[in-house]
Design an enzyme around this catalytic site. Structure first.
Site, PDB file in Angstrom:
ATOM      1  N   LYS A 217       0.867  -1.173   0.000  1.00 20.94           N
ATOM      2  CA  LYS A 217       0.000   0.000   0.000  1.00 20.94           C
ATOM      3  C   LYS A 217       0.902   1.220   0.000  1.00 20.94           C
ATOM      4  O   LYS A 217       2.054   1.141   0.439  1.00 20.94           O
ATOM      5  CB  LYS A 217      -0.870   0.015   1.278  1.00 20.94           C
ATOM      6  CG  LYS A 217      -2.154   0.787   1.143  1.00 20.94           C
ATOM      7  CD  LYS A 217      -3.242  -0.070   0.518  1.00 20.94           C
ATOM      8  CE  LYS A 217      -4.526   0.710   0.331  1.00 20.94           C
ATOM      9  NZ  LYS A 217      -5.592  -0.137  -0.212  1.00 20.94           N
TER      10      LYS A 217
ATOM     11  N   GLY B 196     -26.243   1.177   1.374  1.00 15.45           N
ATOM     12  CA  GLY B 196     -25.347   1.826   0.427  1.00 15.45           C
ATOM     13  C   GLY B 196     -25.589   1.336  -0.982  1.00 15.45           C
ATOM     14  O   GLY B 196     -25.257   0.205  -1.315  1.00 15.45           O
TER      15      GLY B 196
END
Ligand code: NAD
Length: 348
Positions: free
Chosen positions: A79, A174
């Site tokens: 990352k 969502g």
């Protein structure tokens, strides 16, 4: 000391990048490359302190190692964070970042994350081959993610309730890219779908278009249903919301659904089957990995299809050992890593 933190988390390498000319300041973390190059997105945030940025990148890169291992991908975990105000992002900065990624020689492969987009990746791609998710790649991974979540819901319901999708009631929290894709597949197969979203305009137009019921965001946890599918943000299942749940299964696409790891036990104690988030939502990672190995979008869908079987395997393993599916997923990933380090090791 950074080295101590790396030792605690088990990181192989952490690279600090600075380019005063463009204002680029970044940290790239390579957690584990046992199974393959470390793949993970680059996010840009105005972290308050360097320590916050380091904490974020160490935590997220380690999570990527487990996600890739649990999805049977030959990838490691990585990352990167760019420290700064996303409003101040420039193409020059992204170009400098692309050169920095290239200098890592393929040990780290980048992609999109918070506040970075395909246009940034295209600039990065002018300077390195070690980038996936570019505009001439496989495109938005959300449809594959939604398909994997759908397969996860389908197989979890079959295992847990012995019922097909057509007999399920599913509440989706969502209705963005993943939630919409999931709803469409469930409706196609005859499920009873209820949706919720903080964006009330979007919610109303969705309900009109698809003819589904809606529930207010604050009431979504208590909504009676077979499956609660969180597809919005992280941390939604916590000490306050788990007692409210009125479902038998939690299976959705959102990352970091549980506020803390021990919330998996809280769900288990309530008799609710939890499909571990990073296993059921691996379709996105599967898509970028497929792009990396020059596969097609059909290859990505085929690989995501296996998410259903993977979950069943984890439930069986969890039930055999008396642990949560989250723990079973972790053990599965650790065993894969162990075998990667020592190919002669036999599975536990
Ligand atoms: P998105 O931004 O398209 O959709 C998120 C939706 O959730 C929006 O409609 C937003 O209004 C709504 N929302 C935000 N907060 C909410 C709340 N408190 N209650 C109800 N609704 C709320 O995002 P997406 O790409 O659909 O991703 C959804 C989740 O899945 C995220 O957690 C993301 O990290 C995860 N995920 C996505 C992918 C992918 O391929 N897109 C892959 C893996 C994981």
């Amino acid at each position: 000391m950074v080295l101590d933190r790396m030792t605690d988390y088990g990181h192989e390498a952490v690279t600090y990048v600075s380019d005063p000319e463009t204002g680029l300041q970044a940290i790239v973390a390579v957690h584990d490359t046992t199974l393959g190059p470390a793949l993970g997105g680059t996010r840009m945030l105005p972290y308050d302190t360097e320590a916050d940025a380091l904490q974020d990148v160490l935590r997220l890169s380690k999570a990527m190692t487990y996600k890739a291992a649990a999805a049977d991908l030959d990838l490691g975990g990585g990352k990167a964070v760019i420290v700064g105000d996303p409003e101040q992002k420039t193409a020059e900065m992204m170009a400098a970042y692309g050169q920095a990624v290239d200098a890592l020689g393929g040990r780290y492969i980048t992609s999109v994350d918070i506040n970075t987009g395909v246009e940034d990746l295209d600039v990065i791609a002018d300077h390195t081959d070690h980038v996936v998710g570019v505009s001439d790649g496989l495109g938005d991974p959300s449809p594959v993610t939604a398909y994997g979540v759908f397969r996860g819901v389908e197989e979890t319901a079959r295992y847990e309730l012995d019922r097909p999708v057509s007999e399920l009631s599913v509440t989706i929290q969502g209705i963005g890219k993943v939630g919409t894709g999931l709803a469409e597949r469930l409706l196609e197969r005859g499920a009873d779908v209820t949706v919720s979203d903080v964006d009330t305009d979007q919610l109303e137009s969705f309900a009109d278009e698809y003819g589904v019921a809606t529930v207010a965001p604050e009431d979504v946890y208590a909504e009676p249903c077979d499956v609660f599918a969180p597809c919005a943000i992280g941390g939604v299942l916590n000490d306050d919301t788990i007692p409210q749940l009125n479902c038998e299964i939690v299976a959705g696409g959102a990352n970091n659904v549980l506020k803390r790891r021990d919330h998996a036990e809280m769900l288990q104690d309530r008799g609710i089957r939890y499909a571990p988030d990073y296993v059921i939502n691996a379709g996105g990672l599967i898509t970028v990995h497929t792009e990396h190995v020059d596969g097609t979008i059909e290859d990505a869908f085929e690989k995501a299809d296996a998410i259903g079987d993977r979950l069943i395997e984890l439930y069986e393993r969890a039930d055999d050992r008396g642990v949560t599916p989250l723990q079973a997923a972790r053990e599965y990933a650790e065993e894969r890593l162990e075998r990667g380090r020592d190919p002669l090791a036999t599975p536990a």
